[in-house]
Design a protein around this motif. Structure first.
Motif, PDB file in Angstrom:
ATOM      1  N   HIS A   1     137.343  -3.573 133.137  1.00 39.58           N
ATOM      2  CA  HIS A   1     137.493  -3.054 134.596  1.00 39.58           C
ATOM      3  C   HIS A   1     137.404  -4.456 135.403  1.00 39.58           C
ATOM      4  O   HIS A   1     138.161  -4.294 136.486  1.00 39.58           O
ATOM      5  N   ALA A   2     136.422  -5.140 135.124  1.00 38.29           N
ATOM      6  CA  ALA A   2     136.426  -6.465 135.876  1.00 38.29           C
ATOM      7  C   ALA A   2     137.517  -7.366 135.978  1.00 38.29           C
ATOM      8  O   ALA A   2     138.018  -7.928 137.015  1.00 38.29           O
ATOM      9  N   ALA A   3     137.852  -7.574 134.833  1.00 37.41           N
ATOM     10  CA  ALA A   3     139.160  -8.407 134.564  1.00 37.41           C
ATOM     11  C   ALA A   3     140.321  -7.883 135.384  1.00 37.41           C
ATOM     12  O   ALA A   3     141.133  -8.559 135.974  1.00 37.41           O
ATOM     13  N   GLU A   4     140.621  -6.544 135.318  1.00 40.59           N
ATOM     14  CA  GLU A   4     141.648  -5.772 136.048  1.00 40.59           C
ATOM     15  C   GLU A   4     141.574  -6.065 137.467  1.00 40.59           C
ATOM     16  O   GLU A   4     142.393  -6.262 138.331  1.00 40.59           O
ATOM     17  N   ALA A   5     140.360  -5.814 137.929  1.00 39.05           N
ATOM     18  CA  ALA A   5     139.952  -5.882 139.500  1.00 39.05           C
ATOM     19  C   ALA A   5     140.138  -7.285 139.949  1.00 39.05           C
ATOM     20  O   ALA A   5     140.427  -7.493 141.048  1.00 39.05           O
ATOM     21  N   LEU A   6     140.051  -8.232 138.976  1.00 39.39           N
ATOM     22  CA  LEU A   6     140.289  -9.736 139.520  1.00 39.39           C
ATOM     23  C   LEU A   6     141.230 -10.323 139.092  1.00 39.39           C
ATOM     24  O   LEU A   6     141.811 -11.464 139.523  1.00 39.39           O
ATOM     25  N   GLY A   7     142.341  -9.691 138.261  1.00 41.09           N
ATOM     26  CA  GLY A   7     143.441 -10.159 137.891  1.00 41.09           C
ATOM     27  C   GLY A   7     143.108 -11.464 136.857  1.00 41.09           C
ATOM     28  O   GLY A   7     144.070 -12.422 136.803  1.00 41.09           O
ATOM     29  N   VAL A   8     142.144 -11.292 136.006  1.00 42.83           N
ATOM     30  CA  VAL A   8     142.102 -12.443 135.117  1.00 42.83           C
ATOM     31  C   VAL A   8     142.087 -11.893 133.376  1.00 42.83           C
ATOM     32  O   VAL A   8     142.037 -10.913 133.233  1.00 42.83           O
ATOM     33  N   ASP A   9     142.058 -12.772 132.508  1.00 45.47           N
ATOM     34  CA  ASP A   9     141.949 -12.450 131.336  1.00 45.47           C
ATOM     35  C   ASP A   9     140.619 -11.899 130.917  1.00 45.47           C
ATOM     36  O   ASP A   9     139.534 -12.279 131.418  1.00 45.47           O
TER      37      ASP A   9
ATOM     38  N   VAL B   1     134.651 -18.440 134.776  1.00 44.67           N
ATOM     39  CA  VAL B   1     134.259 -17.161 134.237  1.00 44.67           C
ATOM     40  C   VAL B   1     133.633 -16.354 135.465  1.00 44.67           C
ATOM     41  O   VAL B   1     133.192 -16.979 136.400  1.00 44.67           O
ATOM     42  N   TRP B   2     133.618 -15.018 135.319  1.00 45.62           N
ATOM     43  CA  TRP B   2     132.956 -14.403 136.153  1.00 45.62           C
ATOM     44  C   TRP B   2     131.986 -13.370 135.374  1.00 45.62           C
ATOM     45  O   TRP B   2     132.014 -12.758 134.433  1.00 45.62           O
ATOM     46  N   ALA B   3     130.687 -13.111 136.051  1.00 51.91           N
ATOM     47  CA  ALA B   3     129.554 -12.618 135.753  1.00 51.91           C
ATOM     48  C   ALA B   3     129.090 -11.592 136.798  1.00 51.91           C
ATOM     49  O   ALA B   3     129.399 -11.906 138.167  1.00 51.91           O
ATOM     50  N   ALA B   4     128.535 -10.554 136.510  1.00 52.36           N
ATOM     51  CA  ALA B   4     128.055  -9.603 137.389  1.00 52.36           C
ATOM     52  C   ALA B   4     127.007 -10.195 138.252  1.00 52.36           C
ATOM     53  O   ALA B   4     126.117 -11.255 137.777  1.00 52.36           O
ATOM     54  N   ALA B   5     126.801  -9.817 139.321  1.00 57.37           N
ATOM     55  CA  ALA B   5     125.724 -10.408 140.208  1.00 57.37           C
ATOM     56  C   ALA B   5     124.457  -9.590 140.712  1.00 57.37           C
ATOM     57  O   ALA B   5     124.179  -9.431 141.856  1.00 57.37           O
TER      58      ALA B   5
ATOM     59  N   PRO C   1     131.862 -16.275 140.553  1.00 55.88           N
ATOM     60  CA  PRO C   1     132.559 -17.146 139.614  1.00 55.88           C
ATOM     61  C   PRO C   1     131.443 -18.052 139.178  1.00 55.88           C
ATOM     62  O   PRO C   1     130.526 -18.645 139.969  1.00 55.88           O
ATOM     63  N   THR C   2     131.804 -18.657 137.999  1.00 56.31           N
ATOM     64  CA  THR C   2     130.909 -19.656 137.605  1.00 56.31           C
ATOM     65  C   THR C   2     131.845 -20.549 136.315  1.00 56.31           C
ATOM     66  O   THR C   2     132.896 -20.089 136.271  1.00 56.31           O
ATOM     67  N   THR C   3     131.124 -21.260 135.726  1.00 50.39           N
ATOM     68  CA  THR C   3     131.518 -21.782 134.333  1.00 50.39           C
ATOM     69  C   THR C   3     130.545 -21.514 133.420  1.00 50.39           C
ATOM     70  O   THR C   3     129.388 -21.476 133.374  1.00 50.39           O
ATOM     71  N   PHE C   4     131.209 -21.844 132.121  1.00 53.44           N
ATOM     72  CA  PHE C   4     130.101 -21.918 130.824  1.00 53.44           C
ATOM     73  C   PHE C   4     129.109 -22.833 130.848  1.00 53.44           C
ATOM     74  O   PHE C   4     127.880 -22.569 130.666  1.00 53.44           O
ATOM     75  N   HIS C   5     129.386 -24.039 131.568  1.00 56.51           N
ATOM     76  CA  HIS C   5     128.529 -25.122 131.283  1.00 56.51           C
ATOM     77  C   HIS C   5     127.304 -24.697 132.446  1.00 56.51           C
ATOM     78  O   HIS C   5     126.206 -25.116 132.257  1.00 56.51           O
ATOM     79  N   GLU C   6     127.767 -24.246 133.687  1.00 54.46           N
ATOM     80  CA  GLU C   6     126.759 -23.767 134.620  1.00 54.46           C
ATOM     81  C   GLU C   6     126.021 -22.695 134.184  1.00 54.46           C
ATOM     82  O   GLU C   6     124.628 -22.561 134.512  1.00 54.46           O
ATOM     83  N   LEU C   7     126.651 -21.550 133.418  1.00 55.70           N
ATOM     84  CA  LEU C   7     125.717 -20.618 132.816  1.00 55.70           C
ATOM     85  C   LEU C   7     124.711 -21.328 131.840  1.00 55.70           C
ATOM     86  O   LEU C   7     123.463 -20.725 131.979  1.00 55.70           O
ATOM     87  N   LEU C   8     125.036 -22.105 131.074  1.00 60.15           N
ATOM     88  CA  LEU C   8     124.096 -22.845 130.099  1.00 60.15           C
ATOM     89  C   LEU C   8     122.813 -23.387 130.958  1.00 60.15           C
ATOM     90  O   LEU C   8     121.473 -23.179 130.780  1.00 60.15           O
TER      91      LEU C   8
END
Length: 158
Positions: free
Chosen positions: A36-44, A126-130, A138-145
């Protein structure tokens, strides 16, 4: 403009404290799954960072997994040295202060031991729930770490 929500406000506060500048995006409809999130954002779908709470030997842990993956609980539990089980809704709420479908990587009452799927590194964003089922950021792999103090981990056998 959407009204604020206490969980989203906590996430946004923690993101700002961590130097993250991306805005929270609100959707009219809930985006409870990666698809659902990918469809709403138009991302993989792989660029969606699912925040899943499990228990490892009874202690809550957060696994941030690519939406393209399913966590292999038996395999990952072995890698982590214990038994990994999906947490129930009450455990998720107690550990994160958030509801299933909107769990963010941050904004929890206390830090939760976190593992970040290495597959997320393949995406520049990448996108994560808020903190709410209608929100992402929006964020990144390294930022999540960095934000979570997480450990980069494969979540299924490669």
């Amino acid at each position: 403009m959407h009204e604020s929500h206490p969980s989203v406000d906590r996430v946004l506060s923690e993101l700002r404290a961590g130097g993250v500048g991306g805005d929270v995006r609100w959707f009219d409809d809930a985006t409870p799954t990666a698809v659902h999130a990918a469809e709403a954002l138009g991302v993989d779908v792989g660029a969606i960072a699912n925040s899943l709470i499990f228990t490892l030997e009874g202690e809550p842990v957060l696994v941030l997994t690519s939406g393209a993956h399913r966590v292999d609980t038996g395999w990952l539990g072995e890698q982590l040295g214990g038994t990994l089980k999906r947490a129930d809704a009450a455990t998720v709420r107690a550990a994160t202060g958030q509801v299933i479908g909107g769990v963010a990587p941050v904004g929890h009452p206390a830090p939760v031991r976190t593992f970040v799927d290495t597959a997320l590194a393949a995406y520049p964003e990448v996108w994560a729930a808020a903190g709410h089922p209608h929100t992402v950021f929006p964020t990144t792999f390294h930022e999540l770490l960095r934000l979570t103090g997480g450990t980069a981990t494969a979540v299924e056998p490669g």
